[in-house]
Design an enzyme around this catalytic site. Structure first.
Site, short mmCIF file in Angstrom:
data_model
loop_
_atom_site.label_atom_id
_atom_site.label_comp_id
_atom_site.label_asym_id
_atom_site.label_seq_id
_atom_site.Cartn_x
_atom_site.Cartn_y
_atom_site.Cartn_z
N GLN A 137 2.92 7.55 109.95
CA GLN A 137 2.99 6.54 109.07
C GLN A 137 1.47 6.18 108.54
O GLN A 137 0.64 6.36 109.47
CB GLN A 137 3.81 5.50 109.12
CG GLN A 137 3.22 4.45 110.64
CD GLN A 137 3.81 3.31 110.68
OE1 GLN A 137 4.53 2.79 109.67
NE2 GLN A 137 3.73 2.47 111.77
N LEU A 139 0.08 3.60 107.77
CA LEU A 139 -0.71 2.43 108.42
C LEU A 139 -1.30 2.81 109.78
O LEU A 139 -2.61 2.29 109.78
CB LEU A 139 0.55 1.64 109.02
CG LEU A 139 0.24 0.56 109.90
CD1 LEU A 139 -0.60 -0.54 109.22
CD2 LEU A 139 1.53 -0.31 110.48
N ASN A 140 -0.93 3.92 110.48
CA ASN A 140 -1.84 4.08 111.65
C ASN A 140 -3.20 4.81 111.45
O ASN A 140 -4.10 4.76 111.72
CB ASN A 140 -1.00 5.18 112.52
CG ASN A 140 -0.05 4.54 113.08
OD1 ASN A 140 1.28 4.35 112.54
ND2 ASN A 140 -0.11 3.63 114.08
N TYR A 249 3.53 -10.85 113.20
CA TYR A 249 2.73 -9.98 112.09
C TYR A 249 1.36 -10.69 111.72
O TYR A 249 0.55 -10.10 111.26
CB TYR A 249 3.71 -9.60 111.10
CG TYR A 249 4.41 -8.35 111.34
CD1 TYR A 249 3.95 -7.34 111.21
CD2 TYR A 249 5.88 -8.55 111.73
CE1 TYR A 249 4.67 -5.94 111.72
CE2 TYR A 249 6.37 -7.63 112.47
CZ TYR A 249 5.76 -6.08 111.92
OH TYR A 249 6.65 -5.00 112.63
N GLN A 250 1.64 -12.02 111.83
CA GLN A 250 0.07 -12.62 111.63
C GLN A 250 -1.09 -12.18 112.59
O GLN A 250 -2.19 -11.97 112.32
CB GLN A 250 0.19 -14.37 111.73
CG GLN A 250 -0.93 -14.99 111.89
CD GLN A 250 -0.85 -16.42 111.07
OE1 GLN A 250 0.31 -16.77 110.44
NE2 GLN A 250 -1.85 -17.16 110.89
N HIS A 404 10.15 -7.30 107.19
CA HIS A 404 10.14 -7.46 108.58
C HIS A 404 10.93 -8.97 109.03
O HIS A 404 10.97 -9.28 110.13
CB HIS A 404 8.99 -7.51 109.19
CG HIS A 404 8.11 -6.56 109.23
ND1 HIS A 404 8.76 -5.19 110.09
CD2 HIS A 404 6.93 -6.10 108.67
CE1 HIS A 404 7.69 -4.18 109.84
NE2 HIS A 404 6.86 -4.51 109.15
N ARG A 429 13.34 -2.67 119.37
CA ARG A 429 12.49 -1.42 119.29
C ARG A 429 11.87 -1.48 120.60
O ARG A 429 11.30 -2.38 121.50
CB ARG A 429 11.27 -1.96 118.42
CG ARG A 429 10.40 -0.75 117.96
CD ARG A 429 9.33 -1.15 116.88
NE ARG A 429 8.44 -0.07 116.54
CZ ARG A 429 7.54 -0.16 115.87
NH1 ARG A 429 7.23 -1.20 115.14
NH2 ARG A 429 6.55 0.96 115.50
#
Length: 725
Positions: A137, A139-140, A249-250, A404, A429
C-alpha cells in the site's frame, strides 16, 4: 460551520534555501554535541547503543534491496522497512559519531534504490488499498520517504555531485511525484495516509531545495489549499486536539504531523507553524498522551490494544513537542518511555531529564470535543485521580472516525487498578503477521469488530448502528449534552439520534465516589425512545473470569448455540441465559485478583452470557466474554446498570478479602422530570442519583424521594443518606 481557512493567512513563501547540500532537518553541530555527551545522558546512551548495533548488523548483512513481492510482514516488505531505518539511522549516526561507514552504508542503499525504483510498477501484492511500489500500500511508501529523506539529508553533502544527482532524481523526485502526482486522489484526501504522503513530499522538498514540492505538500496537488497538510490540520483535529479517527490513529498520524511541522519551523520559521490554528500540532501531542491508561491508548475504532506511548511516533512527538514548548510534563513522559530520539530535539529532552527538570504529567478528567469545530460529539474521560492504578471511565460519544470508525455510538470502556475491565474489541487484525491474511485486516473486522454488538452500547433488532454503512454514519454525530469532571460525582451525558430510524437514545455514565469504598461505583443509565416495539440488546464486554451470578442460569453444557445469523451475532456463542428479578440481577467476575460486580435494575430483561468466537474456522477472533441484557417488545426503555470494584484475592498467600459486594441493591424509579437511581449499601447507607430529562447545566429540578424533598441544579443530582435515615 467548517473553517475555511486559517490557510488564507498562512502564505506559503519560497524558503530561503541554502545553495549547498548541508543538512536542513537536523543541526549537524548539535548532533555532534550529542556524540560527545551521550555517555552521560541515560535516555540517549541506550538508544545510541541500540541504533549502532542495528546499523552495524545492517552493514555486515550488506546491501539488500529486493524486488518487492510480499504483503505486510513478508520478507521483502520487512527488508524495505529495515532499509529505510538503516538509511535514517545511518545518516544520524554519521553526524553523531563522525564515523564515515554509516554515511557510506546509507549511500550504498540509496544508490541501489536509484537502480530499482525506476523499474517498479504497481506492487504485486496490492489489494483494496492504494497500491505502492515498494510496499503493498502506498502508505508504507510514504513512511519510507519520511524516514529516508531525513537520513539522506544528513549525508547529502558528503556525496559526489553525480551520486547526489542520481539519488535526487531516481529516488526522491520519482517517489515524491508518485505519491503526489501519480496518486493525486490519495494525496489529496483528508486522511492519515495523505498526511504521511504530504510529510514525505514536503520534507523531500526541503532536502532537495525545491519550494514547489513544499507548496504541493502544504496546499495539495493543485496548490489550491483545498487539500494538503494545512487543510488536514484544519479538518482532522478538533479544537481540543482530538484526532478524527480516534486515539490509536492519533498516535499513528501524529508522527508525520509533528515531523513535517518541525521541518517547516526550522526552514520557514516566519510561518509560525506551531502557532497555526491555536497551536493545534502541539495540542495534539498532549491530547494523545491524555488518551491513554497506564501508557496504552484507548483502543476504540480500528485499534490494536497493545499500542502504547513506547512507540516511535510518540518518541518523536514528545521530543519535538518539548523542544517547541519546554513543557516539563513532557519530560515526565520521556522518563516513562525510557528513551528519546537521536535528533537535536532528543538531545534537549535527554539533557533536561538528566538535569531533573521533569514534572508530573497532569492526567485529569477532560472532555475532548470531536469535529473540526468541536460540534460532532466528544470523547469524555473521567479519571479518579492521576495514578496508574486509578479508575478511568471513557465515554465514546464521538463521530464516526471515517473508514477506521466502528458503528458503536455511546459506547464506553472502564479501567481499574491497572487493568482493562469493560473492554472494546478494537480491530480484528494481526498486524504484519503474514500468516493472518498477510497482516491486513481480517474478514472478521467487517463481520464482527465493526458491528455494534461487539461493543458496549444499544443494539436495536439485531442490526448495527446505521446498518453498518459508512456514509450515513458519517453524516450524523452524537451530541455531548453534559460533562462534569470534578467532585465526588463525575459524569458524562451523550445522546444519539439517527443511528436507527425513529430511535433516540441517551446515555448517562457517572463515576460515583462513596465513602469507605476503594474505587468509585459506575452508574449507567441508558434511556431509549422508539417509534415501535423492538428488541433491545445492551451488551457489556468484560475482561475476567466469571465467579457467580445472583440469579439462576440455564447453561448450555453439551451444545453451544450461536446467538444469531448476521451483523456480528453469528460470532457469539450463547453459554447461558437467565431471568433476574428486581433483587438479584448481579454478575460477578474476577480480574487480576480483584472482584467486579455488575448489577442490572432493568425490569423485564433476559440476561445472556456469551463469548466471541463462533463461526470462526481460522481462529481469527479473541475469545472474550460478554453479558447481554435483552428486552423484547419494548418501545421506550430505561436500562439501569451499576458496576462495582471490590475486594482482593492474593494467590501467593491464598487470602481473600471483600469478595462480597458492598452494594445490597440498586433500583430505578421516576420522580418529577428525572430518573431516580437508589444504591443501597450493605451497611444501610443509600446513595441517590437523580438524572433529569433536561441536560442543561443551569436547570433547576426537584423531586420527592422516599418522602424527602430533593432539589438540585443541572442534570445530575446526588443525595446521600446514612443508615436508617
Amino acid at each position: 460551520m467548517i473553517r475555511t481557512l486559517a490557510l488564507a493567512a498562512f502564505v506559503v513563501a519560497a524558503p530561503a534555501f541554502a545553495q549547498d547540500a548541508k543538512p536542513v532537518l537536523n543541526d549537524p553541530a548539535v548532533l555532534a554535541e550529542m556524540g560527545r555527551e551521550a555517555a552521560r545522558l541515560p535516555l540517549l546512551a541506550s538508544d545510541l547503543a541500540r541504533t549502532r548495533a542495528q546499523l552495524d548488523a545492517s552493514i555486515r548483512d550488506g546491501v539488500n534491496v529486493p524486488v518487492p513481492k510480499d504483503p505486510g510482514g513478508g520478507a521483502t516488505h520487512e527488508q524495505h522497512r529495515r532499509n529505510y531505518q538503516a538509511i535514517y539511522g545511518g545518516g544520524l549516526l554519521y553526524r553523531i559519531t563522525g564515523e564515515r561507514k554509516y554515511a557510506d552504508h546509507a549511500r550504498a542503499l540509496l544508490l541501489a534504490y536509484a537502480k530499482l525504483y525506476p523499474t517498479l510498477g504497481k506492487h504485486p501484492a496490492a489489494s483494496n488499498q492504494v497500491p505502492g511500489r515498494l510496499f503493498w500500500q502506498s502508505l508504507n511508501d510514504s513512511v519510507w520517504l519520511v524516514y529516508a529523506a531525513q537520513g539522506y539529508d544528513a549525508i547529502r553533502d558528503t556525496l559526489s555531485p553525480a551520486d547526489r544527482a542520481t539519488i535526487d532524481a531516481d529516488v526522491f523526485r520519482r517517489m515524491a511525484d508518485f505519491l503526489s502526482v501519480e496518486t493525486a486522489a490519495s494525496f489529496d484526501r483528508i486522511h492519515n495516509h495523505a498526511t504521511w504522503a504530504a510529510a514525505g513530499v514536503g520534507m523531500t522538498g526541503y532536502v532537495l531545495r525545491d519550494p514547489k514540492l513544499v507548496t504541493r505538500a502544504l496546499k495539495g496537488s493543485d496548490g489550491s489549499g483545498k487539500a494538503g497538510f494545512l487543510r488536514q490540520l484544519d479538518l482532522l483535529f478538533s479544537p481540543d486536539g482530538y484526532y478524527a479517527e480516534g486515539p490509536y490513529y492519533q498516535r499513528y498520524a501524529l508522527q508525520p504531523f509533528v515531523m513535517f511541522a518541525n521541518a517547516i519551523a526550522k526552514n520557514d520559521p516566519a510561518q509560525k507553524i506551531f502557532q497555526y490554528r491555536g497551536g493545534i500540532v502541539l495540542k495534539a501531542v498532549t491530547t494523545a498522551i491524555q488518551l491513554t491508561y497506564d501508557g496504552y491508548f484507548f483502543p476504540i475504532n480500528d485499534a490494536m490494544p497493545d499500542k502504547s506511548l513506547k512507540t516511535d511516533e510518540l518518541y518523536q512527538a514528545v521530543a519535538i513537542g518539548y523542544a517547541a514548548t519546554r513543557d516539563p510534563a513532557l519530560l515526565d513522559i520521556a522518563k516513562w518511555q525510557g528513551r528519546t530520539v537521536l535528533t537535536d530535539d532528543g538531545l534537549a529532552v535527554a539533557r533536561d531529564v538528566a538535569a531533573g527538570k521533569a514534572k508530573a504529567f497532569p492526567f485529569a478528567s477532560k472532555l475532548f470535543r470531536d469535529g473540526p469545530d468541536g460540534d460532532q460529539g466528544a470523547l469524555a474521560v473521567l479519571r479518579d485521580g492521576p495514578g496508574d492504578d486509578a479508575q478511568v471511565l471513557v465515554a465514546k460519544n464521538t463521530a464516526q472516525g471515517m473508514g477506521h470508525g466502528h458503528f458503536d455510538k455511546l459506547n464506553w470502556l472502564l479501567y481499574d487498578h491497572g487493568q482493562a475491565i469493560v473492554t472494546d474489541y478494537g480491530a480484528a487484525r494481526f498486524l504484519n503477521i503474514e500468516a493472518k491474511s498477510g497482516g491486513r485486516y481480517l474478514p472478521e473486522n467487517d463481520s464482527w469488530a465493526q458491528h455494534t454488538i461487539a461493543h458496549n452500547t444499544l443494539v436495536v433488532n439485531e442490526t448495527s448502528h446505521f446498518a453498518a454503512k459508512l456514509k450515513p454514519a458519517e453524516a450524523v454525530a452524537p451530541k455531548q449534552l453534559y460533562f462534569s469532571g470534578t467532585g465526588d460525582t463525575q459524569a458524562s451525558i451523550g445522546e444519539m439520534t439517527g443511528a436507527y430510524p425513529g430511535v433516540t437514545f441517551r446515555r448517562t455514565l457517572a463515576q460515583v465516589r462513596v465513602r469507605g469504598l476503594g474505587s468509585p461505583i459506575v452508574v449507567d443509565v441508558l434511556k431509549v425512545k422508539g417509534n415501535a416495539p423492538a428488541r433491545y440488546d445492551l451488551p457489556l464486554h468484560y475482561n475476567g473470569h466469571l465467579i457467580d451470578t445472583g440469579f439462576a442460569l440455564k447453561s448450555n453444557v453439551t451444545t453451544r448455540p450461536v446467538m444469531g445469523a448476521k451483523k456480528g451475532y453469528q460470532h457469539l456463542w450463547v453459554d447461558a441465559t437467565g431471568t433476574p428479578d428486581a433483587t438479584n440481577g448481579r454478575v460477578t467476575w474476577m480480574t487480576a485478583g480483584r472482584f467486579y460486580s455488575y448489577r442490572m435494575a432493568t425490569p423485564g430483561v433476559q440476561v445472556i452470557l456469551a463469548e466471541s468466537g463462533a463461526n470462526d474456522p481460522k481462529f481469527n477472533l479473541r475469545r472474550e466474554p460478554a453479558i447481554i441484557q435483552r428486552l423484547d417488545g419494548a418501545k421506550d426503555a430505561t436500562f439501569v446498570s451499576l458496576l462495582e470494584a471490590h475486594g482482593r484475592y492474593d494467590p501467593s498467600t491464598e487470602m481473600v478479602s471483600g469478595s462480597a459486594s458492598a452494594v445490597a441493591s440498586v433500583t430505578q424509579a421516576r420522580a418529577g422530570d428525572a430518573d431516580i437511581v437508589t444504591i443501597t449499601l450493605v451497611d444501610g447507607r443509600r446513595v441517590i442519583l437523580a438524572v433529569a430529562d433536561d441536560a442543561s447545566p443551569g436547570g433547576k429540578h426537584s423531586a420527592t424521594v422516599a418522602g424527602r424533598a430533593f432539589d438540585w441544579t443541572g442534570p445530575i443530582g446526588r443525595m446521600d443518606r446514612e443508615a436508617g435515615k
